[in-house]
Scaffold this motif. Sequence first.
Motif, PDB file in Angstrom:
ATOM      1  N   UNK A 149       0.845  -1.199   0.000  1.00  0.00           N
ATOM      2  CA  UNK A 149       0.000   0.000   0.000  1.00  0.00           C
ATOM      3  C   UNK A 149       0.879   1.248   0.000  1.00  0.00           C
ATOM      4  N   UNK A 150       0.374   2.334  -0.554  1.00  0.00           N
ATOM      5  CA  UNK A 150       1.111   3.586  -0.548  1.00  0.00           C
ATOM      6  C   UNK A 150       0.770   4.404   0.692  1.00  0.00           C
ATOM      7  N   UNK A 151       1.434   5.552   0.798  1.00  0.00           N
ATOM      8  CA  UNK A 151       1.284   6.399   1.977  1.00  0.00           C
ATOM      9  C   UNK A 151      -0.166   6.776   2.226  1.00  0.00           C
ATOM     10  N   UNK A 152      -0.914   7.055   1.155  1.00  0.00           N
ATOM     11  CA  UNK A 152      -2.293   7.508   1.337  1.00  0.00           C
ATOM     12  C   UNK A 152      -3.162   6.411   1.944  1.00  0.00           C
ATOM     13  N   UNK A 153      -2.954   5.174   1.537  1.00  0.00           N
ATOM     14  CA  UNK A 153      -3.700   4.061   2.128  1.00  0.00           C
ATOM     15  C   UNK A 153      -3.399   3.945   3.614  1.00  0.00           C
ATOM     16  N   UNK A 154      -2.142   4.164   3.976  1.00  0.00           N
ATOM     17  CA  UNK A 154      -1.771   4.122   5.389  1.00  0.00           C
ATOM     18  C   UNK A 154      -2.414   5.278   6.152  1.00  0.00           C
ATOM     19  N   UNK A 155      -2.526   6.438   5.483  1.00  0.00           N
ATOM     20  CA  UNK A 155      -3.177   7.585   6.106  1.00  0.00           C
ATOM     21  C   UNK A 155      -4.638   7.279   6.412  1.00  0.00           C
ATOM     22  N   UNK A 156      -5.324   6.655   5.452  1.00  0.00           N
ATOM     23  CA  UNK A 156      -6.736   6.311   5.660  1.00  0.00           C
ATOM     24  C   UNK A 156      -6.861   5.229   6.733  1.00  0.00           C
ATOM     25  N   UNK A 157      -5.927   4.305   6.760  1.00  0.00           N
ATOM     26  CA  UNK A 157      -5.923   3.273   7.801  1.00  0.00           C
ATOM     27  C   UNK A 157      -5.832   3.924   9.177  1.00  0.00           C
ATOM     28  N   UNK A 158      -4.960   4.928   9.288  1.00  0.00           N
ATOM     29  CA  UNK A 158      -4.822   5.642  10.561  1.00  0.00           C
ATOM     30  C   UNK A 158      -6.102   6.414  10.897  1.00  0.00           C
ATOM     31  N   UNK A 159      -6.729   7.016   9.875  1.00  0.00           N
ATOM     32  CA  UNK A 159      -7.979   7.749  10.102  1.00  0.00           C
ATOM     33  C   UNK A 159      -9.066   6.816  10.610  1.00  0.00           C
ATOM     34  N   UNK A 160      -9.094   5.614  10.091  1.00  0.00           N
ATOM     35  CA  UNK A 160     -10.081   4.636  10.557  1.00  0.00           C
ATOM     36  C   UNK A 160      -9.848   4.263  12.018  1.00  0.00           C
ATOM     37  N   UNK A 161      -8.581   4.128  12.388  1.00  0.00           N
ATOM     38  CA  UNK A 161      -8.263   3.794  13.783  1.00  0.00           C
ATOM     39  C   UNK A 161      -8.663   4.919  14.720  1.00  0.00           C
ATOM     40  N   UNK A 162      -8.423   6.170  14.294  1.00  0.00           N
ATOM     41  CA  UNK A 162      -8.815   7.325  15.104  1.00  0.00           C
ATOM     42  C   UNK A 162     -10.325   7.358  15.273  1.00  0.00           C
ATOM     43  N   UNK A 163     -11.048   7.108  14.196  1.00  0.00           N
ATOM     44  CA  UNK A 163     -12.508   7.137  14.254  1.00  0.00           C
ATOM     45  C   UNK A 163     -13.044   6.019  15.159  1.00  0.00           C
ATOM     46  N   UNK A 164     -12.503   4.834  15.017  1.00  0.00           N
ATOM     47  CA  UNK A 164     -12.964   3.708  15.832  1.00  0.00           C
ATOM     48  C   UNK A 164     -12.702   3.954  17.314  1.00  0.00           C
ATOM     49  N   UNK A 165     -11.570   4.585  17.602  1.00  0.00           N
ATOM     50  CA  UNK A 165     -11.223   4.872  18.993  1.00  0.00           C
ATOM     51  C   UNK A 165     -12.098   5.976  19.568  1.00  0.00           C
ATOM     52  N   UNK A 166     -12.480   6.959  18.719  1.00  0.00           N
ATOM     53  CA  UNK A 166     -13.232   8.113  19.221  1.00  0.00           C
ATOM     54  C   UNK A 166     -14.689   7.785  19.490  1.00  0.00           C
ATOM     55  N   UNK A 167     -15.342   7.052  18.588  1.00  0.00           N
ATOM     56  CA  UNK A 167     -16.774   6.786  18.792  1.00  0.00           C
ATOM     57  C   UNK A 167     -17.207   5.378  18.407  1.00  0.00           C
ATOM     58  N   UNK A 168     -16.251   4.515  18.064  1.00  0.00           N
ATOM     59  CA  UNK A 168     -16.586   3.140  17.736  1.00  0.00           C
ATOM     60  C   UNK A 168     -17.153   2.938  16.347  1.00  0.00           C
ATOM     61  N   UNK A 169     -17.177   4.005  15.536  1.00  0.00           N
ATOM     62  CA  UNK A 169     -17.745   3.909  14.196  1.00  0.00           C
ATOM     63  C   UNK A 169     -16.708   3.418  13.190  1.00  0.00           C
ATOM     64  N   UNK A 170     -17.206   3.001  12.042  1.00  0.00           N
ATOM     65  CA  UNK A 170     -16.326   2.603  10.952  1.00  0.00           C
ATOM     66  C   UNK A 170     -16.477   3.584   9.789  1.00  0.00           C
ATOM     67  N   UNK A 171     -15.432   3.692   9.003  1.00  0.00           N
ATOM     68  CA  UNK A 171     -15.460   4.526   7.802  1.00  0.00           C
ATOM     69  C   UNK A 171     -15.589   3.619   6.593  1.00  0.00           C
TER      70      UNK A 171
END
Length: 266
Positions: A149-171
Amino acid sequence: MSEGREKTHIIVFANEKGGTGKSTTAVHVAIALAAKGARVAAFDLDHRQRTTGRYLDNRAATIARTGRALPMPIHETHDGVSEDRFEQVYARLAADADYLVIDTPGRDDHFARLSATRADTLVTPMNDSFVDFDLIGQVDPDSYKVTRPSFYSELIWDARKVRAKSDGSTIDWVVLRNRLQHIEARNMRRVSEALGQLAKRVGFRIIPGLGERVIYRELFPKGLTMLDSKDFGDMGLSHVAARQELREMMAGLALPEPTIPMFATA
């Protein structure tokens, strides 16, 4: 709106590469949702290009000039600088909307990253080429197999982790293939196979987007879309095909549905 949905559905269009049809797609999605009878807001984060903002300004001017009652999202443009302004506009637009469509700049941007963490649906438009594919993944030059995966895919992966941690939701990450061509079948097949490999690896859905059609550029000055057929005359076969592309794209996005039939006002 659909039963059980209690908050604004955030749809973020994000791609750090320009020229992928991101803003055109964002505007069409916003207006398609408004045409269903939904309350729609649009937030343009690209204060330099301001394509979404200008498109909707043109639409508002057409409504004022002609008196036609076209589906019209409310919209604002960010200044690209102020964190406070971002939060204020975001809160104001989301407060009374069923959907908030956010169009981000075609470059690395702090507010685009912030928006990605809040997305319910994250849409990454791309053209059908390995130049665009390189944003999300790298391939072997001989076999065209995905190597990483490229950097952008890793960025979105990190965004998903932040979202899941903040409210338990998925992107729900959707890669939208714009401007698909009917030539160079070998290239299309290779890109398609690579996307399929990467989708399984990093977790996104793939749907068809809008084709390369002059009509999309011609409608910009008036702020019209393929849903406004009554306002720019009879449709030829290419216009009918473009309208069908839009229908298929909206179906592929699988957004929460209003109860009013699709394109009821078109």
